[in-house]
Scaffold this motif. Structure first.
Motif, PDB file in Angstrom:
ATOM      1  N   ILE A   1       5.105 -23.749 -15.143  1.00  0.00           N
ATOM      2  CA  ILE A   1       6.142 -22.780 -15.489  1.00  0.00           C
ATOM      3  C   ILE A   1       7.516 -23.442 -15.419  1.00  0.00           C
ATOM      4  O   ILE A   1       7.704 -24.465 -14.795  1.00  0.00           O
ATOM      5  CB  ILE A   1       6.080 -21.559 -14.540  1.00  0.00           C
ATOM      6  CG1 ILE A   1       6.223 -22.017 -13.074  1.00  0.00           C
ATOM      7  CG2 ILE A   1       4.807 -20.764 -14.748  1.00  0.00           C
ATOM      8  CD1 ILE A   1       6.276 -20.875 -12.089  1.00  0.00           C
ATOM      9  N   ARG A   2       8.485 -22.833 -16.111  1.00  0.00           N
ATOM     10  CA  ARG A   2       9.883 -23.260 -16.093  1.00  0.00           C
ATOM     11  C   ARG A   2      10.051 -24.734 -16.488  1.00  0.00           C
ATOM     12  O   ARG A   2      10.790 -25.477 -15.869  1.00  0.00           O
ATOM     13  CB  ARG A   2      10.519 -23.005 -14.721  1.00  0.00           C
ATOM     14  CG  ARG A   2      10.569 -21.535 -14.330  1.00  0.00           C
ATOM     15  CD  ARG A   2      11.423 -21.335 -13.088  1.00  0.00           C
ATOM     16  NE  ARG A   2      10.870 -21.992 -11.942  1.00  0.00           N
ATOM     17  CZ  ARG A   2       9.935 -21.457 -11.149  1.00  0.00           C
ATOM     18  NH1 ARG A   2       9.470 -20.260 -11.407  1.00  0.00           N
ATOM     19  NH2 ARG A   2       9.467 -22.116 -10.109  1.00  0.00           N
ATOM     20  N   LYS A   3       9.362 -25.157 -17.545  1.00  0.00           N
ATOM     21  CA  LYS A   3       9.517 -26.508 -18.094  1.00  0.00           C
ATOM     22  C   LYS A   3       9.264 -27.580 -17.032  1.00  0.00           C
ATOM     23  O   LYS A   3      10.092 -28.462 -16.808  1.00  0.00           O
ATOM     24  CB  LYS A   3      10.910 -26.692 -18.702  1.00  0.00           C
ATOM     25  CG  LYS A   3      11.233 -25.738 -19.840  1.00  0.00           C
ATOM     26  CD  LYS A   3      12.645 -25.984 -20.361  1.00  0.00           C
ATOM     27  CE  LYS A   3      12.972 -25.016 -21.476  1.00  0.00           C
ATOM     28  NZ  LYS A   3      14.355 -25.212 -21.986  1.00  0.00           N
ATOM     29  N   ARG A   4       8.129 -27.498 -16.382  1.00  0.00           N
ATOM     30  CA  ARG A   4       7.769 -28.477 -15.365  1.00  0.00           C
ATOM     31  C   ARG A   4       6.598 -29.336 -15.861  1.00  0.00           C
ATOM     32  O   ARG A   4       5.585 -28.811 -16.324  1.00  0.00           O
ATOM     33  CB  ARG A   4       7.371 -27.790 -14.049  1.00  0.00           C
ATOM     34  CG  ARG A   4       8.467 -26.929 -13.433  1.00  0.00           C
ATOM     35  CD  ARG A   4       9.598 -27.796 -12.904  1.00  0.00           C
ATOM     36  NE  ARG A   4      10.513 -27.038 -12.085  1.00  0.00           N
ATOM     37  CZ  ARG A   4      11.665 -26.557 -12.511  1.00  0.00           C
ATOM     38  NH1 ARG A   4      12.022 -26.754 -13.764  1.00  0.00           N
ATOM     39  NH2 ARG A   4      12.467 -25.899 -11.700  1.00  0.00           N
ATOM     40  N   LEU A   5       6.755 -30.653 -15.775  1.00  0.00           N
ATOM     41  CA  LEU A   5       5.689 -31.591 -16.087  1.00  0.00           C
ATOM     42  C   LEU A   5       5.007 -31.988 -14.783  1.00  0.00           C
ATOM     43  O   LEU A   5       5.664 -32.485 -13.862  1.00  0.00           O
ATOM     44  CB  LEU A   5       6.252 -32.829 -16.788  1.00  0.00           C
ATOM     45  CG  LEU A   5       6.883 -32.583 -18.168  1.00  0.00           C
ATOM     46  CD1 LEU A   5       7.671 -33.807 -18.608  1.00  0.00           C
ATOM     47  CD2 LEU A   5       5.813 -32.252 -19.193  1.00  0.00           C
TER      48      LEU A   5
END
Length: 637
Positions: free
Chosen positions: A529-533
């Motif tokens: 979530i929230r642009k997490r790699l």
């Protein structure tokens, strides 16, 4: 304009820091209670008379903590000299801004409004001629230090309270205070030590040594508090996410129940509503528990912050003798650090599911699952209609229709299965040379990392196109080695290149958005979530999370009961929960572990796996694992 701004600033500071919480006016003869809150003496007198006249203790109107009233009455409470000095300085500055004579003052000891001609440093008040005579006449005030106009030192508010002369002993007026008795918790002069503190049970030190040790003790306690503050932040974040996850799980369970209700139509409608209410009620009860724990922790931390702020003010503004005079109260208030125990989050309460029952035979439509448990639903070993089997199932991706695709590195294949695990079709082996990771877009496209290229297939496994993430690299043929691949909700593609140690972000057409270099890049990759790699590093035993800009969110060791475990595959569910496959004892056996979105270990999910590299969730919430020589499907029970 500048004068108006100065007045505004002085007024703001005065209201925020120099006004008594009871009368809301600037402090007059401020006294300090055991809780370190300060109030005007007159305000405390009125408060005590309203509470219980002649009581042995007084209750602080701010925090409700009680303070013992000295035998001499409220007058015997410790003075807050630094507040008195600050109030005097603010009064002086306001008079200067108002063009009033600096030495025009009225007596603060009587109500006749006479002009003040002197100031008593011990009483911290300006006095008129009559009150000066009273000071000189009364035995208890005979030794007070008086400063008058004729000495050209009427305005003493600019005297730095940290640079006061050494106080004289109240019992032996010709002797300076130079010792502090740890046994009696009091200041003493040399004569006091010789007469009253000479026995063996009295332990005393010089003032300088005592204040040095005192400050060090306070500093040590505050450092421990900083660690507690960090622990509170971690616990509070976990509680917040647990509440969010609980709401997601409740919504998902209610949705599943609704689907079952519609399938059974009218026969089960009443029972469906009853079960939804039961799930919702369970969720509300647990949400209240989470909220109670969170509020309790926040209240404790808020109270602790207030005490620390007050102690810090004292440490910075009060002089050594005032600090020593207040040492018992300060140290007593700092005892909160020993009792500051934050309640842990019962994270397991954030799960709610449904186990179905036969509505014909059973009384209820289903039962609420209070805990998250998994069991093997199906294991797929054979590929296609023949006897061929998996050799090295390494990647898996799920399409929106429930079908899922699996890559087999050794067999050099991409295969498609139905949601029930039935084989459908596969890609001709000539089209793939070294398939590894696979991901699915919202438009039913399958993306496969194949050596140095990403190859794109449709939902029927028809080849569409390919692109090379490293096309700008002159040395692409010798460096690039594509492994993990993932797609976010906006169809942005993340590709792990373990050869060049970077992650590249692409649009759906393969055009480059950005690259992120990192020496810890390994094989497996997912998007949270929230642009997490989120990716794993097998050799370093790490689970790592970064943003799309390369900023590290967390970097945690993967271990269990003190034993190092090596992470393999990784994936996230819709709530952002992280599921990691790990090898136990150098991959002799493997397990599935559950982590929060913040990288906090939650618990085991499944055991007795072989070599799980690829993981994904189906639309119904089942977990599909590419486990080397088989594909396993797990379901919650």
């Amino acid at each position: 304009m500048a004068e108006a701004e100065a007045k505004s600033v002085l007024g703001t500071i005065s209201r925020g820091h120099l006004e008594c919480p009871i009368c809301c006016c600037r402090f007059t003869d401020p006294k300090i209670l055991d809780c370190l809150h300060s109030f005007c003496l007159n305000c405390l007198d009125e408060l005590n008379s309203r509470q219980q006249p002649n009581a042995d203790e007084i209750t602080c109107p701010v925090c409700r903590q009680t303070t013992a009233v000295p035998d001499t009455g409220l007058q015997g409470l410790p003075n807050c000299f630094f507040l008195s000095s600050l109030v005097d300085e603010f009064n002086k500055q306001e008079r200067l801004l108002g063009d009033a004579p600096a030495d025009t003052r009225t007596c603060e000891e009587c109500d006749e409004g006479l002009e003040a001609v002197s100031r008593c440093l011990d009483c911290c008040k300006f006095i008129c001629t009559k009150c000066l005579e009273a000071h000189e006449r009364m035995k208890s005030m005979r030794h007070h230090r008086i400063i008058g106009k004729e000495q050209n030192r009427f305005d003493v508010t600019t005297i730095d309270p940290q640079k006061k002369a050494t106080p004289q002993c109240t019992r032996h007026t010709n002797h300076e205070i130079c010792f502090y008795c740890e046994t009696c918790k009091t200041l003493a002069c040399a004569k006091c030590v010789a007469l009253d503190h000479r026995t063996a049970e009295h332990k005393y030190k010089e003032v300088a040594d005592t204040i040095r040790s005192y400050r060090q003790d306070v500093s040590d306690i505050l450092q421990k508090f900083n660690k507690s503050r960090e622990e509170f932040k971690v616990t509070d974040d976990l509680l917040t996410h647990a509440k969010d996850r609980l709401r997601i799980m409740v919504a998902r369970a209610c949705k599943d129940i609704k689907t079952k209700e519609e399938a059974e139509i009218a026969k089960i409608r009443y029972k469906s509503r009853h079960l939804r209410d039961k799930v919702t009620q369970t969720g509300e009860e647990r949400d209240r528990k989470f909220a109670e724990v969170q509020k309790n922790n926040r209240d404790k931390m808020k109270r602790a912050e207030q005490i620390v702020a007050t102690v810090n003010d004292l440490m910075q503004q009060a002089d050594d003798f005032e600090l020593l005079d207040l040492k018992p109260k300060v140290m007593h208030n700092l005892q909160f650090q020993k009792k500051l125990k934050l309640r842990e989050a019962q994270y397991e309460l954030s799960f709610i599911g449904v186990k179905w029952q036969d509505v014909v035979l059973d009384t209820d439509l289903g039962e609420v699952l209070p805990e998250e448990k998994w069991q093997l639903k199906k294991e797929i070993i054979e590929i296609g209609p023949g006897d061929e089997q998996f050799e090295c199932a390494s990647g898996v991706a799920c399409l929106s229709n429930g079908n899922f695709a699996v890559t087999d590195t050794t067999n050099k294949q991409l295969m498609l299965f139905t949601s029930t695990g039935m084989y459908k079709s596969s890609v001709n082996r000539k089209k793939l040379s070294d398939p590894c990771g696979v991901a699915a877009t919202s438009g039913e496209l399958l993306l496969v990392t194949d050596g140095k290229y990403v190859k794109v297939f449709n939902s029927r496994l028809k080849f569409i196109r390919q692109f090379a993430p490293s096309h700008d690299d002159a040395d692409v043929d010798s460096k690039s080695d594509l492994t993990g691949i993932a797609v976010d909700k906006k169809n942005r593609i993340a590709v792990a290149d373990s050869g060049r140690k970077l992650i590249s972000l692409h649009h759906l057409d393969g055009s480059l958005i950005t690259t992120i270099s990192n020496d810890m890049i390994d094989t497996e990759l997912t998007i949270g979530i929230r642009k997490r790699l989120i990716y794993t590093n097998y050799q370093e035993c790490k689970l790592i999370c970064i943003t799309y800009t390369g900023d590290e969110v967390f970097n945690v060791n993967t271990s269990l009961d003190g034993e190092t475990v090596r992470p393999l595959g990784v994936c996230c569910d819709n709530a952002g929960e992280i599921y990691v496959a790990v090898g136990i004892r150098e991959a002799e056996s493997s397990e599935m572990h559950h982590y929060s979105p913040a990288g906090v270990f939650i618990g085991r999910v499944a055991r007795e796996l072989r070599f799980p590299c690829g993981l994904t969730f189906t639309q119904s919430g089942d977990l599909v694992v590419a486990d080397g020589d088989s594909v396993k499907i797990f379901q919650r029970v």
